[in-house]
Design an enzyme around this catalytic site. Sequence first.
Site, PDB file in Angstrom:
ATOM      1  CG  PHE A  50      74.202 -57.171 -40.310  1.00 53.13           C
ATOM      2  CD1 PHE A  50      73.655 -58.414 -40.027  1.00 53.13           C
ATOM      3  CD2 PHE A  50      73.356 -56.180 -40.777  1.00 53.13           C
ATOM      4  CE1 PHE A  50      72.301 -58.671 -40.213  1.00 53.13           C
ATOM      5  CE2 PHE A  50      72.002 -56.419 -40.965  1.00 53.13           C
ATOM      6  CZ  PHE A  50      71.478 -57.671 -40.684  1.00 53.13           C
ATOM      7  CE  LYS A  59      57.888 -69.678 -36.054  1.00 47.98           C
ATOM      8  NZ  LYS A  59      56.586 -69.200 -35.514  1.00 47.98           N
ATOM      9  CD  GLU A 116      79.697 -63.858 -37.653  1.00 52.34           C
ATOM     10  OE1 GLU A 116      80.261 -64.787 -37.032  1.00 52.34           O
ATOM     11  OE2 GLU A 116      80.109 -62.698 -37.654  1.00 52.34           O
TER      12      GLU A 116
HETATM   13 MO1  MOS Z   1      79.811 -59.929 -36.111  1.00 53.47          MO
HETATM   14  S1  MOS Z   1      80.758 -59.279 -37.798  1.00 53.47           S
HETATM   15  O1  MOS Z   1      81.113 -60.269 -35.066  1.00 53.47           O
HETATM   16  O2  MOS Z   1      78.661 -58.852 -35.659  1.00 53.47           O
END
Ligand code: MOS
Length: 741
Positions: free
Chosen positions: A245, A623, A695
Site C-alpha cells: 500500500f 476476478k 488505487e
Molecule cells: Mo502505491 S502508494 O504507489 O504503493
Amino acid sequence: MDMSQPIGVTPLDTQTGGPVGRPIDRVDGPLKVTGRATYAYESREMKNPGYGFVVTATVAKGRIRDIDTASAERMPGVVHVLTHRNVPPQGEKKEQVGPLLTGTEIRHAGQPVALVVAESFEEARAAAAAIRVTYDQDKGAYVLADALAEAKKPEKARTPPDSSLGDFEAGFAAAAVTIDARYTTPVQSHAMMEPHATIAAWEGDRVTLITANQMPNRGQDALASVFKLPKDNVRLISRFVGGGFGGKLQPQADAILAALASKNLNGRPVKVALTRQQVFTSTTRRSDTVQRVRLGADRDGKLTAIGHESWSDTTPGDSFFETSANVTRSLYAAPNRLTAHRLASLNLLPASSMRAPGEAVGMLALEGAMDELAEALNLDPIELRIRNEPAEDPEKKVPFSTRQLVPCLREGARLFGWDKRNPKPGSVRDGQWMVGHGVASAARLNPLQPAKARVRLDPDGTLTARMAMTDIGTGTYTILSQIAAEMLGLEVAQVRMVLGDTADPMSSGSGGSFGAASSGSALYMACEALRGQLLAKTDLNPQNAVFTGGRITSGNRSAALRDVIGSGLEAEGEIKPGENEKKFSQYSYGAHFAEVGVDADTGEIRLRRMLGVFTGGRILNPKTARSQAIGGMVFGVGTALMEAVEVDPRFGTFVNHDLAEYHVPVHADLPEIDAVFLPELDDKTNPLKSKGLGELGICGAGAAVANAVYNATGIRIRDYPLTLDKILEGFTAKETGQRRA
Ligand code: MOS
C-alpha cells in the site's frame, strides 16, 4: 517501444478464447494457502543468519546524549550491537531512502538508534531492551493546524505544487452559489499484513537483500547510493510481498540496518523484521492534511470557480508532500481555477505515498464539497457532476484518452437504486437506524513506467518469463501468466513467472497503479518478439497469424508450436512512457454509492451496502480486478469511519500503533460490497489498452460514505474519520438549536 502513438489492433483484440479477460484463480493461490510462498523473513536461502532487533528513539526531537550498550553486549547470544558509533560509512540519501544511524540527532519518535544482532530473535529482543539511551530533548512541533502559517511551497516536486487558470478569486466572489469548506484528514498508516522484513548478506563488495519491497529496482538504486556501491553490486529479491500500500515502496530500516550489520559481521547474513509497532512508528505514514475547497457555481449548477488548497507535513529535511489537489485540476470543468500545496515541517515520522497518494484524501474534501454544493443548489449530486463534465482536460487542455465518469455515475445509479434515495437529510428511518445514501466520483491518474522482460520458450512448449516485477498480493503473477499464455497460445499452466529479482530485467515494481500496465506491456513486447521469431521459422503469413491451442494458424494452414520451437527461443521486450502522457489526460474513473445506517441514540455508524462502478481500460482478469477495486473501497470505508493514527500533541509520539488500536474495517464492517467494470479499451495508455486499478477503488470511496452519513443525519462532518463522538456532537447541536428555536 514508447507510447507515443495509439497502439492499433493487437493479438489481444483479435484472438478469441484466450485467458486474458477471464476470471481465473490466482496462480500463486495454492502456494499461499499451503504456506509454501516464501516471504522474506522465512527465506532459508542464506545460511546461519544472525537475528536483528531494532531499537528506536523514544523522543521526537533532540540528541542522543549517551547510548550505553555494555550490558546488552554481555547478554547471551549477542554477536553485535550497531549504533552511530560503529556504523560503516554511508553515502547520500536517495528517493527518500536515507542513511541511518548517522549521528546523534533525533528528528522523530521511532527513529532507529541501534540494532542488536544475536543468535536468536529472543536474545536480540532481550538485549535490545537492555540498551540504555539518554537524550537531550528539545521541544518539537507536532500539530499541522498550528504550522499552517509557516508551511512552505514544496521545492522538489514532480508535479508543480500550484496551478491557476482564469481569475479564481474574482470568479468565486461573483458566483451565485458558493461553498467554502475546510476538511481535515488524520495521519494514516499502511497497515499491510506482512511487517517489513529483510535478510541481507555481503560477499566481498556485493550485497544481496531478500526483502519485502514493492519496487526492487528503485530500491536497488537507492541502496546503492546509501551503501556507496555501483548499482550492480546491490541485489534485491522480493518473491512474495504481503501487502504494501505504499509502505514498502522504499527500503526501510529493516533492509538498511540488516545490510549494515552484515557488513560489520564480515558478510554473515542478518535478518531483521520490524515489529508491528515499528511498522507504525519507524517506516513511513500518510500525512494528515488540512484542505480548503472553494466552489462557485451559477444557479444551474455550472461551476464558475473551483479552488483546492492543501497543507500536509513531513519530517524536517524531507520533501514529500500530499498532492491532494492534483485531481481537482482535471475532474470538473470551470473557467476559473486554483490549486495549491503547502508543506509543513513537523517532528513526525516521514510522510510518503499511501494507496492513491493525493486522490485518496483530496477526494474526501473535493467530493464532500461537491455534495455540499449539490445541496445548496437543491440539485441531485449526480446531476451536478454531469453538468460539470469537461470536454477536455480543463487545465492541461488536452483530450482525455478515455473518460467514462458519466456512464459510471449513470450505471451505478441504476444498479444501486439511486432514484429511491430521499434527498432530504435525516428523513429515512429503519427502526433505530437513520438511513442515508451518498455518491462520489472516483478518479485516479494512470501512469506508465519503464519496464523490461525476458521470455524463454523451451522445446516442451513451456514458457518462462523473468523480470524484477513484484506481486504484493494484487494478482501480478496471475495476470502476467495470462498475458504470456494468450500471446503464445499456451495454457496458463504452461507459463512460469519468475519475479522479484533485480538480477533479472528491470521492471516497474508495484506502485502508483502502474504495475500491471508497465510490467504487462514489457511482457507483451517480449512475447510479440517471440511470436516474430516463431513465425520466421514457418512459411505462414504473419499478417493474419493466430496463436491458440498450442498452434500457429494462418488462414487454413497451421503449425504446431512444438514443431517450430527447436532447441528453445529467447526474446526480450521493453516499454517506455512516451508522448501519449502529454498528448492525453489519462485517468481511470468510477463512481461510488454507499448506504449507511446511523444509530439515532448512540451515533454508531454502520455501512449497510456499497457499490463501485469503474472503468479501467481492458480488464485483464475480472476476478483480481474486482478484488483490487473492493480492496480500495474497503480502504475508503476505513478512511471514512475509523482509520487514524493519534498523535500525542505533547510528545509527538503515536498513541495507537498496532492493529488492535489502529482500526481498519473487518468483515463484520462490510455487509454488502460490490464492484463492477464497464467495458473499455484505451489505445493511448499501453499495448494492453489497460489502465491502473490498484488505487482507483479508494478514490472517492470515503466521501461517498461521508455523504451518506450526511444524508442519513443532516450532520456534515468535515473532520475525518467520522466517529460516533462527532455524530453525538451533531445531535447535541441540533437539539440545542431546536430548543432555542
Ligand atoms: Mo502505491 S502508494 O504507489 O504503493
